[in-house]
Design a protein around this motif. Sequence first.
Motif: not given
Length: 213
Positions: A181-201
């Motif tokens: 939820h920041s201005e730095y998200l543009d171009g972010n490439v997700m990792t396996e762990y990142e996807e898991k944690f983002v899905n958990l909120g």
Amino acid sequence: MRLRNVKGSREQIAENEYVLKNAENNKGKWKEFFQDDKPIHLEIGMGKGRFLMEMAKLHPDIHYIGIEKYSSVLVRALEKMEEEPLPNIHFLRMDAEYITQYFDKGEVAEIYLNFSDPWPKDRHAKRRLTSRQFLARYDEILADDGKVIFKTDNRGLFDFSLEEVKEAGWILDYATFDLHHSEYLDGNVMTEYEEKFVNLGNPICKMVIHRAK
Ligand code: SAM
């Protein structure tokens, strides 16, 4: 019944063309090894390698080297590479503690640390990949304008890392406690762990740092 010969992970790694062998010999000679001038980016603790492969596809002019301590994890990345081989990815199976034995001053342009193990006990702080001890190792191998890029969902580890950055005299390019939820998200490439944690909120923290000139 005929039993299938299932190779052990160490055997698979020994035979795999993408895994660098005797890479200590390349220290100070990585340009010769790759036979070009392209920058080298490392991901330390790359797990199953999704981030690295995505990055390698986006940036064919960069050599990506994935470093992973455990053979059993590295083989998962090798399996993915077999499905979609990429010429600009290599792997090193090693403990990052020994990274300065593999790279010389200025040989690495960027180091990615994604969802590194938190080592929660105080007495294990020096094992954290953002500890002052690790920052000193990165200092020995990074180019003058080299950067370390760190993402985690672990706020305790992130706060510790911010302290270590200050203590080691490094400079923050930026830091956010909620990347998605920041201005730095543009171009972010997700990792396996990142996807898991983002899905958990869970909010994802990110910092980009460089050494003081
Ligand atoms: N980066 C991946 C991601 O974001 O999906 C994997 C994160 S996982 C929590 C951390 C990985 O770092 C594990 O695969 C672990 O084996 C590896 N690792 C931890 N300490 C390491 C070290 N000192 N050297 C190399 N790899 C390490």
